[in-house]
Design a protein around this motif. Structure first.
Motif, PDB file in Angstrom:
ATOM      1  N   ALA A   1       0.835  -1.204   0.000  1.00 42.08           N
ATOM      2  CA  ALA A   1       0.000   0.000   0.000  1.00 42.08           C
ATOM      3  C   ALA A   1       0.873   1.258   0.000  1.00 42.08           C
ATOM      4  O   ALA A   1       0.593   2.227  -0.714  1.00 42.08           O
ATOM      5  CB  ALA A   1      -0.936   0.000   1.212  1.00 42.08           C
ATOM      6  N   ILE A   2       1.931   1.231   0.793  1.00 42.99           N
ATOM      7  CA  ILE A   2       2.803   2.402   0.848  1.00 42.99           C
ATOM      8  C   ILE A   2       3.595   2.541  -0.448  1.00 42.99           C
ATOM      9  O   ILE A   2       3.818   3.648  -0.940  1.00 42.99           O
ATOM     10  CB  ILE A   2       3.714   2.314   2.093  1.00 42.99           C
ATOM     11  N   GLU A   3       3.997   1.457  -1.056  1.00 42.88           N
ATOM     12  CA  GLU A   3       4.654   1.550  -2.372  1.00 42.88           C
ATOM     13  C   GLU A   3       3.714   2.205  -3.382  1.00 42.88           C
ATOM     14  O   GLU A   3       4.117   3.063  -4.161  1.00 42.88           O
ATOM     15  CB  GLU A   3       5.062   0.157  -2.856  1.00 42.88           C
ATOM     16  N   ARG A   4       2.441   1.795  -3.358  1.00 44.96           N
ATOM     17  CA  ARG A   4       1.450   2.391  -4.267  1.00 44.96           C
ATOM     18  C   ARG A   4       1.254   3.878  -3.996  1.00 44.96           C
ATOM     19  O   ARG A   4       0.830   4.627  -4.890  1.00 44.96           O
ATOM     20  CB  ARG A   4       0.090   1.705  -4.069  1.00 44.96           C
ATOM     21  N   ALA A   5       1.502   4.302  -2.760  1.00 43.75           N
ATOM     22  CA  ALA A   5       1.198   5.681  -2.364  1.00 43.75           C
ATOM     23  C   ALA A   5       2.260   6.675  -2.811  1.00 43.75           C
ATOM     24  O   ALA A   5       2.015   7.877  -2.798  1.00 43.75           O
ATOM     25  CB  ALA A   5       1.031   5.771  -0.849  1.00 43.75           C
ATOM     26  N   ASN A   6       3.429   6.191  -3.204  1.00 46.11           N
ATOM     27  CA  ASN A   6       4.526   7.096  -3.590  1.00 46.11           C
ATOM     28  C   ASN A   6       4.702   8.219  -2.587  1.00 46.11           C
ATOM     29  O   ASN A   6       4.620   9.401  -2.942  1.00 46.11           O
ATOM     30  CB  ASN A   6       4.261   7.733  -4.959  1.00 46.11           C
ATOM     31  N   VAL A   7       4.931   7.870  -1.341  1.00 40.64           N
ATOM     32  CA  VAL A   7       5.132   8.886  -0.308  1.00 40.64           C
ATOM     33  C   VAL A   7       6.362   9.723  -0.662  1.00 40.64           C
ATOM     34  O   VAL A   7       7.411   9.186  -1.002  1.00 40.64           O
ATOM     35  CB  VAL A   7       5.343   8.213   1.070  1.00 40.64           C
ATOM     36  N   ALA A   8       6.220  11.040  -0.626  1.00 39.53           N
ATOM     37  CA  ALA A   8       7.358  11.931  -0.836  1.00 39.53           C
ATOM     38  C   ALA A   8       7.903  12.358   0.517  1.00 39.53           C
ATOM     39  O   ALA A   8       7.154  12.452   1.500  1.00 39.53           O
ATOM     40  CB  ALA A   8       6.924  13.156  -1.635  1.00 39.53           C
TER      41      ALA A   8
ATOM     42  N   GLY B   1      -6.027  19.111   3.933  1.00 41.52           N
ATOM     43  CA  GLY B   1      -6.088  17.643   3.883  1.00 41.52           C
ATOM     44  C   GLY B   1      -4.700  17.073   3.717  1.00 41.52           C
ATOM     45  O   GLY B   1      -3.730  17.787   3.450  1.00 41.52           O
ATOM     46  N   ALA B   2      -4.622  15.750   3.864  1.00 42.38           N
ATOM     47  CA  ALA B   2      -3.327  15.063   3.860  1.00 42.38           C
ATOM     48  C   ALA B   2      -2.859  14.786   2.440  1.00 42.38           C
ATOM     49  O   ALA B   2      -3.655  14.660   1.521  1.00 42.38           O
ATOM     50  CB  ALA B   2      -3.452  13.747   4.627  1.00 42.38           C
ATOM     51  N   ASP B   3      -1.537  14.678   2.294  1.00 39.33           N
ATOM     52  CA  ASP B   3      -0.953  14.347   0.989  1.00 39.33           C
ATOM     53  C   ASP B   3      -1.339  12.936   0.562  1.00 39.33           C
ATOM     54  O   ASP B   3      -1.541  12.671  -0.619  1.00 39.33           O
ATOM     55  CB  ASP B   3       0.574  14.447   1.081  1.00 39.33           C
ATOM     56  N   VAL B   4      -1.387  12.055   1.538  1.00 38.91           N
ATOM     57  CA  VAL B   4      -1.660  10.643   1.268  1.00 38.91           C
ATOM     58  C   VAL B   4      -2.644  10.152   2.315  1.00 38.91           C
ATOM     59  O   VAL B   4      -2.498  10.470   3.498  1.00 38.91           O
ATOM     60  CB  VAL B   4      -0.360   9.817   1.366  1.00 38.91           C
ATOM     61  N   VAL B   5      -3.654   9.401   1.886  1.00 40.38           N
ATOM     62  CA  VAL B   5      -4.535   8.700   2.828  1.00 40.38           C
ATOM     63  C   VAL B   5      -4.547   7.229   2.417  1.00 40.38           C
ATOM     64  O   VAL B   5      -4.650   6.914   1.225  1.00 40.38           O
ATOM     65  CB  VAL B   5      -5.968   9.279   2.825  1.00 40.38           C
ATOM     66  N   ILE B   6      -4.410   6.356   3.416  1.00 43.34           N
ATOM     67  CA  ILE B   6      -4.438   4.914   3.180  1.00 43.34           C
ATOM     68  C   ILE B   6      -5.707   4.365   3.817  1.00 43.34           C
ATOM     69  O   ILE B   6      -5.891   4.487   5.032  1.00 43.34           O
ATOM     70  CB  ILE B   6      -3.218   4.223   3.834  1.00 43.34           C
ATOM     71  N   GLU B   7      -6.558   3.734   3.029  1.00 38.58           N
ATOM     72  CA  GLU B   7      -7.784   3.129   3.569  1.00 38.58           C
ATOM     73  C   GLU B   7      -7.459   1.692   3.930  1.00 38.58           C
ATOM     74  O   GLU B   7      -7.206   0.862   3.063  1.00 38.58           O
ATOM     75  CB  GLU B   7      -8.914   3.207   2.544  1.00 38.58           C
ATOM     76  N   ALA B   8      -7.438   1.394   5.240  1.00 37.92           N
ATOM     77  CA  ALA B   8      -7.127   0.043   5.704  1.00 37.92           C
ATOM     78  C   ALA B   8      -8.135  -0.400   6.752  1.00 37.92           C
ATOM     79  O   ALA B   8      -7.820  -1.174   7.641  1.00 37.92           O
ATOM     80  CB  ALA B   8      -5.704   0.011   6.284  1.00 37.92           C
TER      81      ALA B   8
ATOM     82  N   GLY C   1      -3.937  14.806  -4.125  1.00 41.42           N
ATOM     83  CA  GLY C   1      -3.290  13.828  -3.253  1.00 41.42           C
ATOM     84  C   GLY C   1      -3.537  12.409  -3.732  1.00 41.42           C
ATOM     85  O   GLY C   1      -4.203  12.172  -4.746  1.00 41.42           O
ATOM     86  N   ARG C   2      -2.977  11.461  -2.987  1.00 41.07           N
ATOM     87  CA  ARG C   2      -3.075  10.049  -3.364  1.00 41.07           C
ATOM     88  C   ARG C   2      -3.834   9.265  -2.287  1.00 41.07           C
ATOM     89  O   ARG C   2      -3.504   9.375  -1.110  1.00 41.07           O
ATOM     90  CB  ARG C   2      -1.666   9.446  -3.506  1.00 41.07           C
ATOM     91  N   TYR C   3      -4.814   8.500  -2.756  1.00 39.88           N
ATOM     92  CA  TYR C   3      -5.661   7.723  -1.841  1.00 39.88           C
ATOM     93  C   TYR C   3      -5.529   6.254  -2.219  1.00 39.88           C
ATOM     94  O   TYR C   3      -5.877   5.855  -3.322  1.00 39.88           O
ATOM     95  CB  TYR C   3      -7.115   8.187  -1.980  1.00 39.88           C
ATOM     96  N   VAL C   4      -5.020   5.432  -1.300  1.00 40.62           N
ATOM     97  CA  VAL C   4      -4.806   4.012  -1.588  1.00 40.62           C
ATOM     98  C   VAL C   4      -5.857   3.194  -0.844  1.00 40.62           C
ATOM     99  O   VAL C   4      -5.999   3.323   0.372  1.00 40.62           O
ATOM    100  CB  VAL C   4      -3.394   3.562  -1.168  1.00 40.62           C
TER     101      VAL C   4
ATOM    102  N   ARG D   1      -6.066   4.706  -5.758  1.00 38.71           N
ATOM    103  CA  ARG D   1      -5.340   3.532  -6.212  1.00 38.71           C
ATOM    104  C   ARG D   1      -5.741   2.290  -5.417  1.00 38.71           C
ATOM    105  O   ARG D   1      -5.468   2.206  -4.225  1.00 38.71           O
ATOM    106  CB  ARG D   1      -3.833   3.762  -6.052  1.00 38.71           C
ATOM    107  N   GLY D   2      -6.389   1.353  -6.109  1.00 39.34           N
ATOM    108  CA  GLY D   2      -6.644   0.069  -5.482  1.00 39.34           C
ATOM    109  C   GLY D   2      -5.337  -0.685  -5.307  1.00 39.34           C
ATOM    110  O   GLY D   2      -4.375  -0.460  -6.030  1.00 39.34           O
TER     111      GLY D   2
END
Lengths: 334, 334, 334, 334
Positions: free
Chosen positions: B140-147, B221-228, B246-249, B276-277
């Motif tokens: 999930a974090i790889e998909r998120a491309n955290v900067a 809002g956040a740069d990245v949100v991870i739905e887990a 932003g990027r939402y995984v 991103r699924g």
């Protein structure tokens, strides 16, 4: 100053007329995408490569100005189309500020507005046939990262969809399918190289349209789907048309037309989908789209998308025709 | 052959127990993520670098096998986690085929199964504390491309969410917020470096949780949100927590927990969002996640996520405790 | 206006002193990276999030200004660090234009200069210990796309190399090796988390240094190599240290130190290498690097890189010490 | 089993004839790219979508086999073209192992070899006119990330260069320039849509050729340059032809033709260049390239690149003609 040759009527103008957008400083002069001749320039107007542009040259300009280049969105997120200082001719400019819209004989060029000469051989009606759908469809295809050999489905056959279908081909799609209506727009898609069309008038059942796409993609769905319809219901339908690990670009939902229900397990997570919103366009999209129009103006017939030209006093008729989908593209010629 | 040291109980096992997944060849031996000692190897077992692994070594293995490397998904789409031939120990393997699950004293290693020795200093409980959440959160974090410098919000404080929060930090997030429950899991998040937590028990109102995030991100809002979280309702809430562009995984919707309503204009198009699924994980995710665990096992306390160990005959209790969220991570020790 | 607290001495200042850069409008006031207190502000100075910054606040600023945002490089290529209108405090600004360099008691803030407050807990010497190597090393690591678990080699142990080694760790490298000299700089690398160092004083043979790296990477070479040495001979050596399909970032060749011979078959084509030049830095790099310094100021000891502070009248000594590598980082305190 | 219809003669065959590649298990049957008819299949041969291919069908196959899918390069680096187990028909297969090369009446299909039917309307000479240059040029353009509207320069007018020039157009380049020789190859480039050619016979001075490109690109250089010449001296010349922050793909240096001198400051660092080696091709490149050939076989005349066909016993003559550049593409027809 610009002597207007023509200005498009786009779907946003219909929404503006009905007051569906918030924050619009009425009264406004509509017409955000304009073609005209430079006139009475005080200082030298230059193109992006620094070359002076003589008065009398046929030009268009990037309708967005005021992007600050100094805020968090511009500098840190590098998301200039979301800069809060961004302003747009004919949409967020009041008539009280001056002639800042194309439905007028003359348009005032504010400082910092980026002027672009039409490429050799491109005439005003070619450019206006593309209209704002040209850079918008271009941006959607840039977001889609089309790979050579991909199958691309475009949902919607309005100006954005038709331009997306053209730029998908120019990006190396091996096959482009357009799902839309009415017939005249689908015929325009076919004349411009779309491989197959799916008429939602003839196939009103969404599941049947999904089958249409899957039957043509080995049962898997398309590599890329572009949502350019403006209908919220297109979203789950388009996701069903998309293959696993495909890319879905949402560029048609420029106004709030309501909510829609999706299944996060099936449509997003298990599908490993990439869903990409696409807002506005940057100068580079207009610049590059025009270069491509210059090169491919024989192959694609943007000009033929202009169904009818209207005088300034016929603007109401133009809006009515646009709303009723009686025209593909309407142009105001002051 | 593997002599089992331990095998995790994950959320999927609870779903399997209730028969909520389709296509499962019951009866099965559950337990897809396993740790054990190599035994009775006929041929030399080698790691991915080609080095032989001696019998007696503590190892785990990549639970997915049978990926064909020859179909359209593997070769053209390069989407191996969607290969239709993909099989998973303890989930899509029948007990009639052999010992292909970790809730057993021994596990059979099918040909082609990729074995990975535990890194120096990593013990079975460290690895099982991560469990399948380790490579899933990693992916999930790889998909998120955290900067470097990003703010990351994680929705959900189960094993996937806790691992995502850890890997977000390791990828250079400047700040990580976890939204979840119950308290014990949020405390585990805090002990593992999460900057702030939002307890949905204390803040039951979704709009208030969105405010919680926006107040900490300059209103944007956040740069990245991870739905887990696994809850469909988390989707629109997470999109409201996300900044423009932003990027939402979406990694939490592994089973179909129902539909949800979103607004395509506000949540996708105008927001210029990337959604991103994230399905399954590849060998590289397990390999790299273990390397990171080896390096950072002092800083992050994966082992402490194991709330309780169960004997084989207590497996029913383990499933019940897992379902009731009485444990963060349950481990079966045959 | 800024009351200078300190300004760094960087390698470029040594080159400037010797007249090795072309197009410098001598006389200049050196010192492009500066820390000071805001004073006598006429209009409100705001940070990138729009918040006003009070006089007296400790700040730094982005040393590049004048980037036009209107030329082909800015708008079409989106390569702002190559904008021809770009100017840099202390390098391309003449002393005749004003106080536009940090080796002075006060520095004039030109319109449009982006001011950044130091994060809570970051003191001027922390920031100046990073100096221009902070955003430069940050940019190099951004270009490198470090994946979680990568092995990263940094060639060069000057300020750029040391910062690259820090940001490689923060980006998720599992292992960082620094190849450089002299001993004091390598010790600074070790104190800041570098896993192993290779002292070119002790291993003067390039082939032996390549072996040093390959022995630690399964014979394959590193996933990422960062060239931060400034020596053209480092290029083929670094490419030999790189694994097939790895990424090589060239950030150390800011001045023309001569040509070098490579083998295009072995070093580029067969290796399937990605070689990435890295010029300058953008505001986002400074902004994000500072956020990371605020978060990790306990873990990494930027301040300790400052070997000695000099008064303004000792600037000549500072330059001499810098050139002789007697100091890691020199700071001028007017 | 395949009944050979034709097999290409490529530059690598000339190098093989002279013994210039290391590790070749002579004697070999040359001919790595082959077209033929399926015959005497024991088990069903299937295409990548799983459909059976009947005996008698015209097919080609992916010449690389044995890629393990299990080693560090395959699984962790995801760099399958650098897998050490990779083998290639006609190059790394010995004649003692069987009929594993196309210069023979029949070719044996080893287990796991991926067979691809020619698309409708594509005849053997179309495909062989592309030859191995087809997927190689395709891969180079994939590496180049051509953006819509880019200017692309191709160095070299052999089969790889000509295919790269075709796929650059199909990827959306607004302009393609080819720098090469002799005249007949440049004419082939022109017939296939190249906008302008630079004949190195007529412009033997490298600096003049760089001027040729810069004069056509606003003085800046091209967005993308593809090195497909095989001459090491092309490297610095190509980098001078490249704009700042452009992409340079090195695909022509398949054999070691010697070293070359570059300036790391000017050619890499200050230019902020992306230099990308490109080795081999994957199945997806062949698959996608063939789909594009099927769609565009009227627009691009691959078949016309075949200057002459040779019988098996004329293979020596074919090699001599190839080496002397007397033919664009030579085909062996057993």
């Amino acid at each position: 100053m610009l002597e207007t040759v023509g200005s498009e009527v786009c779907g946003t103008d219909v929404h503006l007329f009905h007051g569906r957008l918030s924050g619009v400083p009425y009264p406004i002069i509509p017409g955000h995408v304009v073609c005209g001749r430079l006139a009475e320039s005080q200082a030298a107007i230059r193109d992006v490569e620094g070359r002076p542009i003589a008065d009398g040259t046929l030009v268009t300009f990037y309708d967005v100005f005021g992007t600050c280049g100094a805020c968090w969105h511009c500098l840190v997120a590098r998301a200039a189309t979301r800069c809060p200082h961004r302003r747009v001719y004919g949409i967020t400019t009041s008539a009280e500020e001056g002639l800042l819209g194309g439905w007028a004989e003359r348009v005032e060029l504010k400082p910092g507005v980026r002027v672009v000469p039409l490429p050799d051989g491109v005439e005003p009606l070619d450019f206006l046939g593309g209209g704002c759908g040209l850079p918008t469809g271009f941006h959607a295809i840039e977001r889609a990262n089309v790979a050579l050999g991909d199958t691309v489905v475009v949902q919607g056959s309005g100006p954005v969809g038709l331009n997306a279908a053209i730029f998908a081909q120019l990006s190396g799609a091996a096959r482009v399918l357009v799902v839309g209506a009415p017939r005249a727009r689908l015929e325009a898609a076919r004349r411009n190289g779309t491989d197959e069309v799916c008429d939602i008038g003839e196939i009103p059942d969404a599941a049947a349209r999904v089958r249409f796409v899957r039957e043509r993609t080995g049962g898997r769905g398309a590599d890329v789907v572009i949502e350019a319809s403006g209908n919220p219901a297109a979203i789950p339908e388009g996701l069903e048309m998309l293959r696993d690990a495909g890319r879905y670009v949402v560029v048609g939902q420029y106004t709030d037309s309501g909510d829609v229900t999706i299944n996060p397990h099936r449509h997003v997570n298990r599908k490993h989908a990439d869903i990409r919103g696409c807002w506005g366009y940057e100068f580079s999209h207009l610049h590059r789209a025009l270069a491509m129009m210059g090169k491919h103006r024989e192959r694609f017939r943007w000009r033929d998308l202009v169904t009818r030209e209207y005088a300034l006093e016929e603007a109401g008729q133009a809006l009515a025709d646009m709303e009723a989908l009686r025209v593909v593209k309407a142009v105001i010629r002051p």
